[in-house]
Design a protein around this motif. Structure first.
Motif, PDB file in Angstrom:
ATOM      1  N   PHE A   6       0.835  -1.204   0.000  1.00  0.00           N
ATOM      2  CA  PHE A   6       0.000   0.000   0.000  1.00  0.00           C
ATOM      3  C   PHE A   6       0.866   1.249   0.000  1.00  0.00           C
ATOM      4  N   PHE A  44      -6.696  -0.899  -6.253  1.00  0.00           N
ATOM      5  CA  PHE A  44      -7.957  -1.647  -6.366  1.00  0.00           C
ATOM      6  C   PHE A  44      -7.735  -3.130  -6.101  1.00  0.00           C
ATOM      7  N   LEU A  47      -7.665  -3.854  -2.550  1.00  0.00           N
ATOM      8  CA  LEU A  47      -8.979  -3.752  -1.927  1.00  0.00           C
ATOM      9  C   LEU A  47      -9.940  -4.821  -2.430  1.00  0.00           C
TER      10      LEU A  47
ATOM     11  N   TYR B   7      -6.475   5.069   3.242  1.00  0.00           N
ATOM     12  CA  TYR B   7      -7.013   5.205   1.892  1.00  0.00           C
ATOM     13  C   TYR B   7      -7.696   6.562   1.716  1.00  0.00           C
ATOM     14  N   LEU B   8      -8.414   7.004   2.763  1.00  0.00           N
ATOM     15  CA  LEU B   8      -9.107   8.300   2.649  1.00  0.00           C
ATOM     16  C   LEU B   8      -8.103   9.436   2.516  1.00  0.00           C
ATOM     17  N   ASN B  40     -10.414   9.884 -10.234  1.00  0.00           N
ATOM     18  CA  ASN B  40      -9.792   8.669  -9.706  1.00  0.00           C
ATOM     19  C   ASN B  40      -9.717   8.704  -8.190  1.00  0.00           C
ATOM     20  N   ASN B  43     -12.927   7.515  -7.007  1.00  0.00           N
ATOM     21  CA  ASN B  43     -13.029   6.060  -7.174  1.00  0.00           C
ATOM     22  C   ASN B  43     -12.333   5.320  -6.048  1.00  0.00           C
ATOM     23  N   ILE B  44     -11.155   5.809  -5.638  1.00  0.00           N
ATOM     24  CA  ILE B  44     -10.449   5.158  -4.528  1.00  0.00           C
ATOM     25  C   ILE B  44     -11.307   5.194  -3.275  1.00  0.00           C
ATOM     26  N   VAL B  47     -14.185   2.547  -3.565  1.00  0.00           N
ATOM     27  CA  VAL B  47     -13.769   1.153  -3.434  1.00  0.00           C
ATOM     28  C   VAL B  47     -13.313   0.865  -2.007  1.00  0.00           C
ATOM     29  N   ALA B  48     -12.643   1.831  -1.361  1.00  0.00           N
ATOM     30  CA  ALA B  48     -12.180   1.608   0.008  1.00  0.00           C
ATOM     31  C   ALA B  48     -13.372   1.451   0.952  1.00  0.00           C
TER      32      ALA B  48
END
Lengths: 166, 100
Positions: A6, A44, A47, B7-8, B40, B43-44, B47-48
């Motif tokens: 990650f 992706f 995840l 991710y955020l 994008n 999108n992340i 999906v997270a």
């Protein structure tokens, strides 16, 4: 191991996204954008969204980027020009203030909510593509049709706009 | 397992980089690329959240966002070609004939 992956993907995404907006040559920006999009596909995969990673590479890195580079070859963009607008300082300042606010809110919030019923084990047992396809053609059938209409409108609009005389 | 916050934060940084790109760059093509960066980032986030909330709706919405992004890129590049043919420039601050 997953943490290390990650952090690798995140570092490459941020650095190449910065290259997109600071490179003078638009072709260099396009190549940096390609690197960003492929590493987002890697995020992706981390995840458990393998189908979306494949679509990301096909649609973004394949179709959209090729279209951008194609148009770039048509236009004769000169290399010696002023890169930034006049409002660049206030824009950078606003960006830094905004990122500070967003990071403050994200790091101090506890994200809770009702869990859905699509756990990782269920998706893996059914198959990623099969799960998405089944939901897409049952619950989301009407938005799917609207998306096809959007693509038709985009196709006709692009032809009408780019043609010299109709 | 990486926490959801990471991710955020990544998506927020990517979104703000795209926003700064839209605001500061003069070249129309680079502005379009910055808009793709912002899409994008969204999108992340989708999906997270779908992964951590055990839901599949977020993944489906990413599919639709990709559709709209493809349509937006096609229309934007067509507008770029049309304005370049009419005005001979690709810089957004020189296309100001509506200002009067």
């Amino acid at each position: 191991m997953l943490n290390l992956l990650f952090f690798y993907f995140a570092a490459v995404i941020v650095i190449s996204a910065l290259f997109v907006i600071i490179k003078r040559n638009a072709f260099h920006s396009a190549v940096a954008l390609l690197v960003t999009l492929i590493h987002i596909a890697g995020i992706f995969v981390l995840l458990n969204a393998e189908f979306l990673a494949a679509v990301q590479i096909l649609v973004y890195a394949g179709a959209i980027l090729v279209m951008i580079i194609f148009v770039l070859m048509f236009l004769n963009v000169t290399q010696r020009y002023r890169m930034f607008n006049r409002q660049k300082f206030i824009a950078f300042l606003m960006g830094i203030i905004l990122i500070g606010e967003v990071l403050y809110v994200i790091t101090r919030s506890a994200i809770k909510g009702p869990k859905g019923d699509f756990t990782i084990a269920k998706i893996l047992s059914e198959g990623n593509t099969q799960a998405i396809g089944r939901i897409l053609y049952t619950d989301y059938l009407f938005p799917f049709e609207v998306a096809s209409l959007i693509l038709l409108v985009a196709m006709i609009g692009a032809i009408v706009l780019a043609k010299k005389e109709i | 397992m990486v926490p959801l916050h990471y991710y955020l934060i990544l998506a927020a940084i990517l979104f703000i980089i795209g926003m700064i790109g839209v605001l500061v760059r003069r070249n129309f093509l680079t502005v379009l690329m910055s808009i793709e960066l912002m899409l994008n980032a969204v999108n992340i986030n989708f999906v997270a959240f779908a992964h951590y909330m055990d839901s599949i709706n977020g993944r489906i919405y990413v599919f639709f966002i990709m559709t709209v992004a493809a349509a937006e890129a096609a229309i934007g590049l067509a507008i770029l070609i049309s304005t370049y043919r009419n005005t001979g420039t690709t810089f957004v601050d020189e296309i100001s004939s509506l200002k009067g």
